[in-house]
Scaffold this motif. Structure first.
Motif, PDB file in Angstrom:
ATOM      1  N   GLY A 192       0.801  -1.218   0.000  1.00 41.18           N
ATOM      2  CA  GLY A 192       0.000   0.000   0.000  1.00 41.18           C
ATOM      3  C   GLY A 192       0.827   1.259   0.000  1.00 41.18           C
ATOM      4  O   GLY A 192       0.288   2.362   0.014  1.00 41.18           O
ATOM      5  N   GLU A 199      -2.340   6.970  -7.265  1.00 42.36           N
ATOM      6  CA  GLU A 199      -3.617   7.424  -6.716  1.00 42.36           C
ATOM      7  C   GLU A 199      -4.618   7.783  -7.805  1.00 42.36           C
ATOM      8  O   GLU A 199      -5.825   7.748  -7.575  1.00 42.36           O
ATOM      9  N   GLU A 202      -6.247   4.535  -8.416  1.00 44.58           N
ATOM     10  CA  GLU A 202      -6.970   4.188  -7.192  1.00 44.58           C
ATOM     11  C   GLU A 202      -8.274   4.977  -7.081  1.00 44.58           C
ATOM     12  O   GLU A 202      -9.350   4.406  -6.808  1.00 44.58           O
ATOM     13  N   ARG A 203      -8.194   6.284  -7.317  1.00 50.94           N
ATOM     14  CA  ARG A 203      -9.377   7.138  -7.163  1.00 50.94           C
ATOM     15  C   ARG A 203     -10.410   6.896  -8.259  1.00 50.94           C
ATOM     16  O   ARG A 203     -11.611   7.011  -8.022  1.00 50.94           O
ATOM     17  N   ASN A 206     -12.133   3.562  -7.047  1.00 55.55           N
ATOM     18  CA  ASN A 206     -12.959   3.583  -5.828  1.00 55.55           C
ATOM     19  C   ASN A 206     -14.092   4.595  -5.887  1.00 55.55           C
ATOM     20  O   ASN A 206     -14.855   4.738  -4.927  1.00 55.55           O
ATOM     21  N   LEU A 333      -3.847  -3.234  -7.324  1.00 57.09           N
ATOM     22  CA  LEU A 333      -4.513  -2.488  -6.260  1.00 57.09           C
ATOM     23  C   LEU A 333      -5.683  -3.275  -5.690  1.00 57.09           C
ATOM     24  O   LEU A 333      -5.934  -3.278  -4.477  1.00 57.09           O
ATOM     25  N   VAL A 338      -6.046  -2.669  -1.622  1.00 59.20           N
ATOM     26  CA  VAL A 338      -6.002  -1.216  -1.513  1.00 59.20           C
ATOM     27  C   VAL A 338      -7.318  -0.605  -1.973  1.00 59.20           C
ATOM     28  O   VAL A 338      -7.807   0.376  -1.404  1.00 59.20           O
ATOM     29  N   VAL A 339      -7.908  -1.212  -3.007  1.00 54.99           N
ATOM     30  CA  VAL A 339      -9.207  -0.787  -3.524  1.00 54.99           C
ATOM     31  C   VAL A 339     -10.205  -1.931  -3.311  1.00 54.99           C
ATOM     32  O   VAL A 339      -9.937  -3.070  -3.682  1.00 54.99           O
TER      33      VAL A 339
END
Length: 341
Positions: A192, A199, A202-203, A206, A333, A338-339
Motif C-alpha cells: 500500500g 492514486e 486508485e481514485r 474507488n 490495487l 487497496v481498492v
C-alpha cells in the motif's frame, strides 16, 4: 557491468522495483532508508540476502550514514527525493531537501571514488512553465521555474537536477553522470506504499473522482523505468555521460482515456469508474473547497506529451504500452486490497 550499487531511498516505489531487478541481474545493492526500523518489512518486499542487499540509515538533510552506505560501491542510483501529500505552505520544504540531497549524494560518491552516477529526475523538470501552445517535449526542454503557477514539487525537481549538473561540471567533470526523467509512473504495486501517480488509478476505481476532468498525463510502467535506470548504470561511459533520458511510453493519456481502459477491461470491478465528464467550471468550483484540486487548474485542457525516442535509440529501451501498465496497476490495487470493488 555489475558490481555494487548504492540506491538511495530504498522504500520508494521506483527504487523498490529497481532494487528487485538489480538483484535479479547479479548486482549487490546498498540502499538507504530514513529509519532502519523498516528493514525487515522492506527486505520481505525486495528479496535478496544479507550479503546481496544491505540497508543503511541516511537522510537527505544530514551527512550521517552516507559515507558508510557508499563504501565499496561501484555506482550510485540516486532516487530519493521528497514528494508532498499536499502543496506545502513553504516551497523550500521540498526544494531544499531535493537539492541538498542530490548534492550530498554527489559529494559522497565523488569522495568514494565512484564514477557512475544515475539520478532520478522527472519530466517535471522538462515540461512546465512553457507557453500555452507548446505540447511536445524532449530532453532539450527545461521547466521555467519562474513562470506563474509552477508548483513547488516541479520547482524542486528542476532545481535539484540543475544543481547536480552544475556541481558535476565544477567539481567532477570526469564523473559519468546522467539523469532519468520519468513521467507518471504506473504498474503493479508491492504494497500500500506507492507513488502518488498510482492514486489516479486508485481514485478512479474507488469512485472518489465523481466525474472526469479535462486533464491528463504521460505514463510509464514502474518495471520499465527501473529497467531504464539499470540500462543507464550498465551502459558504456561514453553513452550516458551528461545525458538526460525521458522515460515515457505511448501517447499522452487523458483521465478519460485511463477510465475507458479500466471500464473496457475490468468488467464489474470497474463499476465505480466514472464515465461522465466534469466541466472546467466544476473543477474550478471543486478547487475552492478541496485544496488538492487546485493543482488541476493549470492542467485543464493542456497536453504535455513527452518523447522517449532518445532513450530507445541510445539505450535500446523498449517500454510496454500504457494500457498494460494501467490494467496491471488496477489489478494489483484490487489484489492487495487497496481498492475494494
Amino acid at each position: 557491468m555489475t558490481g555494487t550499487v548504492f540506491v538511495s531511498g530504498g522504500s520508494g516505489y521506483i527504487a523498490g522495483e529497481t532494487i528487485r531487478q538489480l538483484l535479479a541481474r547479479g548486482w549487490a545493492v546498498h540502499t538507504s532508508v530514513r529509519s532502519l526500523s523498516r528493514e525487515a518489512e522492506l527486505r520481505a518486499q525486495l528479496g535478496g540476502t544479507a550479503e546481496s542487499l544491505k540497508f543503511f540509515a541516511a537522510d537527505l538533510t544530514s551527512d550521517h550514514g552516507w559515507a558508510e552506505a557508499m563504501a565499496g560501491c561501484d555506482a550510485v542510483c540516486h532516487m530519493a527525493s521528497p514528494f508532498p501529500s499536499a502543496v506545502p505552505k513553504d516551497e523550500n520544504e521540498l526544494i531544499v531537501p531535493a537539492r541538498e540531497g542530490a548534492l550530498r549524494a554527489l559529494r559522497f560518491a565523488h569522495a568514494a571514488g565512484i564514477r557512475r552516477f544515475v539520478m532520478t529526475s522527472s519530466a517535471a523538470a522538462i515540461a512546465y512553465g512553457h507557453p500555452p501552445g507548446k505540447s511536445q517535449y524532449d530532453e532539450s526542454d527545461w521547466t521555467n521555474i519562474d513562470a506563474p503557477g509552477v508548483q513547488p514539487y516541479i520547482k524542486s525537481k528542476t532545481i535539484a537536477e540543475r544543481a547536480a549538473r552544475d556541481w558535476v561540471a565544477a567539481n567532477a567533470p570526469e564523473m559519468d553522470y546522467c539523469a532519468v526523467c520519468p513521467v507518471a509512473v504506473l504498474g503493479p504495486v508491492a504494497s500500500g506504499d506507492f507513488a502518488a501517480s498510482i492514486e489516479i488509478v486508485e481514485r478512479l476505481l474507488n469512485g472518489s473522482i465523481p466525474a472526469i476532468p479535462n486533464v491528463g498525463f504521460s505514463v510509464v510502467d514502474v518495471r520499465d523505468i527501473a529497467d531504464l535506470h539499470i540500462r543507464a548504470l550498465e551502459a558504456p561511459a561514453a553513452t550516458i555521460h551528461g545525458e538526460r533520458f525521458i522515460g515515457s511510453s505511448g501517447p499522452f493519456q487523458k483521465f478519460a482515456d485511463v477510465a475507458r481502459v479500466l471500464r473496457d477491461n475490468l468488467g464489474p470491478q470497474a463499476r465505480k469508474v466514472p464515465s461522465r465528464n466534469m466541466p472546467n467550471w466544476g473543477v474550478r468550483l471543486l478547487a475552492m473547497v478541496m485544496p488538492p484540486a487546485r493543482q488541476l487548474l493549470g492542467e485543464l485542457g493542456r497536453v504535455r506529451a513527452t518523447s522517449s525516442a532518445h532513450a530507445q535509440a541510445v539505450l535500446g529501451w523498449s517500454p510496454r504500452p500504457p494500457e498494460e501498465s494501467i490494467l496491471d496497476c488496477a489489478r494489483s490495487l484490487i489484489e492487495k486490497g487497496v481498492v475494494k470493488v
